[in-house]
Motif scaffolding. Structure first.
Motif, PDB file in Angstrom:
ATOM      1  N   MET A 105      16.182  -0.675   2.613  1.00  0.00           N
ATOM      2  CA  MET A 105      14.728  -0.598   2.487  1.00  0.00           C
ATOM      3  C   MET A 105      14.086  -1.346   3.652  1.00  0.00           C
ATOM      4  O   MET A 105      14.413  -2.508   3.923  1.00  0.00           O
ATOM      5  N   GLU A 106      13.192  -0.682   4.379  1.00  0.00           N
ATOM      6  CA  GLU A 106      12.596  -1.270   5.576  1.00  0.00           C
ATOM      7  C   GLU A 106      11.237  -1.890   5.276  1.00  0.00           C
ATOM      8  O   GLU A 106      10.560  -1.540   4.317  1.00  0.00           O
ATOM      9  N   LEU A 107      10.854  -2.811   6.148  1.00  0.00           N
ATOM     10  CA  LEU A 107       9.544  -3.443   6.063  1.00  0.00           C
ATOM     11  C   LEU A 107       8.489  -2.461   6.567  1.00  0.00           C
ATOM     12  O   LEU A 107       8.554  -1.985   7.698  1.00  0.00           O
ATOM     13  N   THR A 108       7.542  -2.129   5.719  1.00  0.00           N
ATOM     14  CA  THR A 108       6.504  -1.161   6.078  1.00  0.00           C
ATOM     15  C   THR A 108       5.182  -1.875   6.351  1.00  0.00           C
ATOM     16  O   THR A 108       5.001  -3.046   5.999  1.00  0.00           O
ATOM     17  N   ALA A 109       4.261  -1.149   6.960  1.00  0.00           N
ATOM     18  CA  ALA A 109       2.951  -1.720   7.276  1.00  0.00           C
ATOM     19  C   ALA A 109       2.206  -2.121   6.000  1.00  0.00           C
ATOM     20  O   ALA A 109       1.578  -3.183   5.939  1.00  0.00           O
ATOM     21  N   GLN A 110       2.286  -1.278   4.974  1.00  0.00           N
ATOM     22  CA  GLN A 110       1.572  -1.566   3.727  1.00  0.00           C
ATOM     23  C   GLN A 110       2.098  -2.840   3.065  1.00  0.00           C
ATOM     24  O   GLN A 110       1.330  -3.713   2.663  1.00  0.00           O
ATOM     25  N   LEU A 111       3.427  -2.930   2.951  1.00  0.00           N
ATOM     26  CA  LEU A 111       4.022  -4.124   2.355  1.00  0.00           C
ATOM     27  C   LEU A 111       3.782  -5.343   3.238  1.00  0.00           C
ATOM     28  O   LEU A 111       3.450  -6.430   2.751  1.00  0.00           O
ATOM     29  N   GLY A 112       3.929  -5.160   4.545  1.00  0.00           N
ATOM     30  CA  GLY A 112       3.734  -6.273   5.473  1.00  0.00           C
ATOM     31  C   GLY A 112       2.323  -6.833   5.406  1.00  0.00           C
ATOM     32  O   GLY A 112       2.122  -8.053   5.436  1.00  0.00           O
ATOM     33  N   LYS A 113       1.345  -5.953   5.284  1.00  0.00           N
ATOM     34  CA  LYS A 113      -0.052  -6.386   5.200  1.00  0.00           C
ATOM     35  C   LYS A 113      -0.277  -7.243   3.962  1.00  0.00           C
ATOM     36  O   LYS A 113      -0.953  -8.281   4.020  1.00  0.00           O
ATOM     37  N   GLU A 114       0.309  -6.844   2.819  1.00  0.00           N
ATOM     38  CA  GLU A 114       0.166  -7.605   1.578  1.00  0.00           C
ATOM     39  C   GLU A 114       0.849  -8.964   1.697  1.00  0.00           C
ATOM     40  O   GLU A 114       0.312  -9.988   1.251  1.00  0.00           O
ATOM     41  N   GLU A 174      13.341  -7.026  -2.318  1.00  0.00           N
ATOM     42  CA  GLU A 174      14.269  -6.821  -3.427  1.00  0.00           C
ATOM     43  C   GLU A 174      13.512  -6.429  -4.704  1.00  0.00           C
ATOM     44  O   GLU A 174      13.920  -5.519  -5.430  1.00  0.00           O
ATOM     45  N   GLN A 175      12.404  -7.117  -4.970  1.00  0.00           N
ATOM     46  CA  GLN A 175      11.613  -6.811  -6.159  1.00  0.00           C
ATOM     47  C   GLN A 175      11.027  -5.402  -6.087  1.00  0.00           C
ATOM     48  O   GLN A 175      11.018  -4.669  -7.084  1.00  0.00           O
ATOM     49  N   LEU A 176      10.548  -5.034  -4.911  1.00  0.00           N
ATOM     50  CA  LEU A 176      10.000  -3.690  -4.741  1.00  0.00           C
ATOM     51  C   LEU A 176      11.086  -2.643  -4.926  1.00  0.00           C
ATOM     52  O   LEU A 176      10.863  -1.598  -5.550  1.00  0.00           O
ATOM     53  N   TYR A 177      12.272  -2.928  -4.420  1.00  0.00           N
ATOM     54  CA  TYR A 177      13.397  -2.017  -4.566  1.00  0.00           C
ATOM     55  C   TYR A 177      13.749  -1.827  -6.042  1.00  0.00           C
ATOM     56  O   TYR A 177      13.957  -0.708  -6.517  1.00  0.00           O
ATOM     57  N   ILE A 178      13.797  -2.945  -6.789  1.00  0.00           N
ATOM     58  CA  ILE A 178      14.120  -2.890  -8.220  1.00  0.00           C
ATOM     59  C   ILE A 178      13.070  -2.077  -8.967  1.00  0.00           C
ATOM     60  O   ILE A 178      13.390  -1.260  -9.827  1.00  0.00           O
ATOM     61  N   GLN A 179      11.798  -2.296  -8.633  1.00  0.00           N
ATOM     62  CA  GLN A 179      10.723  -1.558  -9.293  1.00  0.00           C
ATOM     63  C   GLN A 179      10.830  -0.058  -9.020  1.00  0.00           C
ATOM     64  O   GLN A 179      10.646   0.762  -9.923  1.00  0.00           O
ATOM     65  N   LYS A 180      11.129   0.291  -7.771  1.00  0.00           N
ATOM     66  CA  LYS A 180      11.248   1.705  -7.424  1.00  0.00           C
ATOM     67  C   LYS A 180      12.435   2.345  -8.127  1.00  0.00           C
ATOM     68  O   LYS A 180      12.347   3.467  -8.625  1.00  0.00           O
ATOM     69  N   GLN A 181      13.559   1.607  -8.174  1.00  0.00           N
ATOM     70  CA  GLN A 181      14.736   2.131  -8.849  1.00  0.00           C
ATOM     71  C   GLN A 181      14.459   2.328 -10.337  1.00  0.00           C
ATOM     72  O   GLN A 181      14.862   3.317 -10.937  1.00  0.00           O
ATOM     73  N   SER A 182      13.775   1.336 -10.928  1.00  0.00           N
ATOM     74  CA  SER A 182      13.439   1.415 -12.347  1.00  0.00           C
ATOM     75  C   SER A 182      12.517   2.593 -12.621  1.00  0.00           C
ATOM     76  O   SER A 182      12.695   3.329 -13.604  1.00  0.00           O
ATOM     77  N   PHE A 183      11.531   2.776 -11.762  1.00  0.00           N
ATOM     78  CA  PHE A 183      10.586   3.885 -11.920  1.00  0.00           C
ATOM     79  C   PHE A 183      11.304   5.229 -11.793  1.00  0.00           C
ATOM     80  O   PHE A 183      11.081   6.150 -12.586  1.00  0.00           O
ATOM     81  N   TYR A 184      12.197   5.320 -10.817  1.00  0.00           N
ATOM     82  CA  TYR A 184      12.932   6.567 -10.598  1.00  0.00           C
ATOM     83  C   TYR A 184      13.835   6.864 -11.791  1.00  0.00           C
ATOM     84  O   TYR A 184      13.886   7.998 -12.279  1.00  0.00           O
ATOM     85  N   GLN A 185      14.520   5.832 -12.291  1.00  0.00           N
ATOM     86  CA  GLN A 185      15.408   6.032 -13.434  1.00  0.00           C
ATOM     87  C   GLN A 185      14.616   6.401 -14.685  1.00  0.00           C
ATOM     88  O   GLN A 185      15.034   7.243 -15.490  1.00  0.00           O
ATOM     89  N   GLU A 186      13.440   5.786 -14.865  1.00  0.00           N
ATOM     90  CA  GLU A 186      12.605   6.115 -16.018  1.00  0.00           C
ATOM     91  C   GLU A 186      12.184   7.579 -15.969  1.00  0.00           C
ATOM     92  O   GLU A 186      12.184   8.266 -16.995  1.00  0.00           O
TER      93      GLU A 186
END
Length: 348
Positions: A1-10, A114-126
């Protein structure tokens, strides 16, 4: 998972409230995607490119600035996620003074990724489970669904499951609360999903004791069932139980209302045709006779136990039951008549 502009800005927005030196976040190519200095965004950071090449921390002093394009004195550190380079974090200033803050920033960014990755994985699995469950209750072939659950969702269904169904006005909020409860109680639900408009579904591995789950509205538990077919059946039982006997804040096991569930499958026309003459007469019975009937049935048609609970003599009990027979046309002491009387009382 790469650092994106949106995440970096936050991240920059949050960290800049605690770190009073310039911060830059670079993607895996060395391009600045977020910075406390907006003018530097989208510029290529030579120091970050060196970190990307070596995968090591880099300190740039004022004497080294000219060695790298678009750099200032400071510290640049690699950001890793799942063992892969995700980007670079840089803090401007005397390297000795900002190194500790740079390390804290590096750790914060890696945790955020890592937290964003977990959230995305959880959302995808749901979403996968949601699609799977809708196909299950649409009578799709369970053998195929079991294979999909095992190989795509990594869940072995070859065990007994009980499905909990909750009725709530705020399903998405309740899902989060239910997940928190499940973690606290160390339950291992197959999934927790909002279903239709106001239901939440949670299959749990079967256990003898019902866990102390708190429900806002009506809730029910289906009977244990094996594998995907068992999940389907248990869900249907629980949903039916809520429709028939749901009470706010109470979880009702479907096995406790088998008669009521059976009655619900009888057509209204058939029920009225058979019971209406007796139901009309039963409605006219005086309270003592109705109380006697309820107590008699609750004590499994045992005369002595019923008389003791009502605090009456057995002869008095016989008299009351004789009166019910005379007034209604059904004898509570006769097995088949008792069934009809109980059915009418349940539906009343």
């Amino acid at each position: 998972m790469e650092l994106t502009a949106q995440l970096g800005k936050e991240i920059i927005f949050r960290l800049s409230q605690y770190i009073d030196v310039p911060i830059n976040l670079m993607d895996p190519t060395g391009k600045i995607v977020a910075s406390t200095d907006p003018d530097r965004i989208y510029q290529t950071h030579g120091g970050a490119q060196q970190v990307i090449k070596t995968l090591k921390a880099q300190q740039i002093t004022s004497k080294m600035v000219n060695q790298f394009s678009n750099t200032k004195p400071g510290v640049n550190l690699p950001i890793f996620h799942k063992g892969e380079l995700a980007g670079v974090v840089g803090l401007t200033g005397d390297p000795d003074q900002v190194y500790q803050a740079a390390g804290m920033t590096q750790g914060s960014v890696e945790i955020a990724l890592e937290q964003l990755y977990i959230q995305k994985q959880s959302f995808y699995q749901e979403r996968q489970w949601n699609h799977w469950f809708h196909r299950l209750i649409s009578d799709e072939e369970t053998e195929d669904l079991e294979k999909e659950a095992r190989y795509s969702l990594r869940a072995d269904l070859k065990k007994a499951w009980q499905v909990y169904v909750f009725q709530t006005n705020a399903p998405f909020d309740f899902v989060e609360r239910l997940r928190t409860q499940s973690e606290h109680l160390q339950l291992k639900p197959l999934f927790i999903l909002p279903f239709h408009e106001n239901l939440v579904v949670m299959p749990l591995p079967f256990q003898e004791q019902i866990p102390p789950i708190k429900a806002d509205g009506p809730a029910a538990i289906g009977e244990p069932g094996y594998s995907a077919k068992g999940i389907y059946t248990s869900f249907k039982q629980a949903a039916q139980t809520i429709d028939i006997a749901g009470k706010a804040g109470e979880i009702i096991p479907s096995g406790t209302i088998k008669v009521e569930r059976l009655l619900s499958s009888i057509t209204k026309e058939t029920y009225i045709e058979i019971t209406e003459p007796y139901a009309i007469r039963l409605d006219r019975l005086e309270t003592p006779y109705l109380e006697t009937l309820h107590t008699f049935f609750n004590n499994d048609l045992k005369m002595s136990r019923t008389a003791d609970e009502l605090h009456v003599h057995r002869n008095t009990l016989h008299y009351r039951l004789d009166q019910v027979h005379k007034k209604v046309g059904l004898d509570p002491r006769n097995f088949k008549d008792a069934i009809l009387l109980q059915i009418i009382l349940i539906n009343r």
